[in-house]
Design an enzyme around this catalytic site. Structure first.
Site, PDB file in Angstrom:
ATOM      1  N   LYS A 124     -12.642  13.124  21.860  1.00 19.32           N
ATOM      2  CA  LYS A 124     -13.249  14.459  21.839  1.00 19.32           C
ATOM      3  C   LYS A 124     -13.952  14.726  23.167  1.00 19.32           C
ATOM      4  O   LYS A 124     -14.833  13.958  23.566  1.00 19.32           O
ATOM      5  CB  LYS A 124     -14.278  14.544  20.711  1.00 19.32           C
ATOM      6  CG  LYS A 124     -13.673  14.443  19.321  1.00 19.32           C
ATOM      7  CD  LYS A 124     -13.216  15.800  18.841  1.00 19.32           C
ATOM      8  CE  LYS A 124     -12.602  15.698  17.455  1.00 19.32           C
ATOM      9  NZ  LYS A 124     -11.979  16.973  17.066  1.00 19.32           N
ATOM     10  N   LYS A 228      -2.918  20.572  10.235  1.00 21.49           N
ATOM     11  CA  LYS A 228      -3.737  19.954   9.201  1.00 21.49           C
ATOM     12  C   LYS A 228      -3.160  20.447   7.877  1.00 21.49           C
ATOM     13  O   LYS A 228      -3.507  21.553   7.425  1.00 21.49           O
ATOM     14  CB  LYS A 228      -5.198  20.378   9.351  1.00 21.49           C
ATOM     15  CG  LYS A 228      -5.879  19.843  10.612  1.00 21.49           C
ATOM     16  CD  LYS A 228      -7.264  20.417  10.758  1.00 21.49           C
ATOM     17  CE  LYS A 228      -8.124  19.658  11.757  1.00 21.49           C
ATOM     18  NZ  LYS A 228      -7.552  19.553  13.110  1.00 21.49           N
TER      19      LYS A 228
HETATM   20 MG    MG Z   1      -8.397  19.270  17.168  1.00 19.62          MG
END
Ligand code: MG
Length: 318
Positions: A124, A228
């Protein structure tokens, strides 16, 4: 969750969701999981609860089928509850990408994950000081073996100028792709960056639903789609889209429990839908093996996932 998630969207410490249990007239029972992320663009918990409450004690298939497409999380769960997993003969094994936390802790987790055999990593970025992050990027790459690959996920935090700086930095390095470099709706910048820089780009926040993924395909998006499935709708629709369009996808977790995860991974390993590492490398979020399911290693196949954890999770709630 036992440890809050730190992303460019901020801290996320509580995962709210609903477990769905459907009984058919013949004594068959199926379970599904509704795991919305409203700040990611899905329905809210209140909307999901209202839809389920509206079904009442008895509900016809046609009513379940009529839930509007924009409620992707509810539709994922209902489809799952109506098509319980069955073992198949697939022997497909897919790699799993280990998630590295933002900041310097990434180095520790990288070392541990390499020891466990992981070769795909996701880090991240866009969270801390940009210069620190660029230094850390070099440190991470310096400690990765030659055949390992790093994914960067900016969660849309960069502006165009920052994104360019990073994409220049990534050129010629073992970076598999850069995920959501700029804001989800900044279409022109995303398409321009994908055209102008050699490193692959992936859309995540831009493609919460399959309808959005299809729209980007129509615009000529040349990169990857991070899907997702728990947010996108019925798994069967997702599979159909991939087979029909040959989209280059990464399946990714929405921090669902072992229930939703087993459904997604079971499908992902049932036929060749992707060769990219699964974005399910952040297990152990709930601190309870019933909710977390088996710890995933660097490779998964259907045997490693566990089948039908629904009953255990339902009983834990009752
Ligand atoms: Mg992402």
């Amino acid at each position: 969750m036992c440890v809050p998630w730190r992303t460019a969207h901020g801290l996320w410490s509580e995962r709210e969701g609903l477990i769905v249990r459907l009984e058919d007239g013949q004594g068959g029972v199926g379970y599904g999981e509704i795991a919305p992320i409203p700040w990611f663009g899905t329905e809210t918990m209140a909307e999901a609860e209202a839809i389920c409450a509206g079904f009442g004690p008895k509900v016809a298939d046609e009513v379940l089928d009529a839930v509007p497409a924009k409620f992707g999380c509810v539709r994922f769960a209902l489809a799952m509850a109506r098509s319980p997993l069955a073992p198949t003969s697939s022997t497909i094994r897919l790699p799993v990408a280990a998630l590295l936390p933002a900041g310097r802790d990434a180095l520790k987790v990288l070392a541990r994950s390499l020891e466990s055999g992981f070769l795909a990593f996701k880090w991240k970025v866009g969270v801390g000081d940009p210069a620190d992050e660029r230094g850390l990027f070099d440190d991470l790459l310096g400690r990765m073996p030659e055949h390992a690959k790093l994914r960067l996920d900016a969660n849309g935090a960069w502006d165009r100028r920052q994104a360019i700086r990073w994409l220049e930095l990534c050129a010629g390095r073992p970076v598999e792709f850069v995920e959501q470099p700029v804001a989800a709706l900044d279409q022109d910048t995303l398409l321009g960056l994908a055209r102008d820089y050699p490193v692959k780009l992936a859309l995540d926040e831009s493609v919460v639903s399959l309808a959005e993924a299809r729209r980007w395909q129509a615009l000529g998006w040349p990169g990857i789609f991070v899907i997702k499935p728990a947010l996108a709708g019925p798994m069967a629709e997702c599979i159909e889209w991939i087979l029909e369009t040959r989209a280059d996808v990464v399946f990714s977790s929405a921090i669902e429990t072992a229930l939703g995860r087993s459904h997604i991974l079971h499908a992902a390993c049932s036929q060749w839908l992707t060769k990219r590492a699964l974005g399910f490398g952040a297990g152990g979020n709930f601190g309870d093996p019933r909710w977390d399911g088996p710890v995933l290693g660097p490779l998964v196949d259907q045997r490693a996932i566990g089948i039908n954890p629904g009953e255990a999770i339902w009983n834990a709630l009752s």
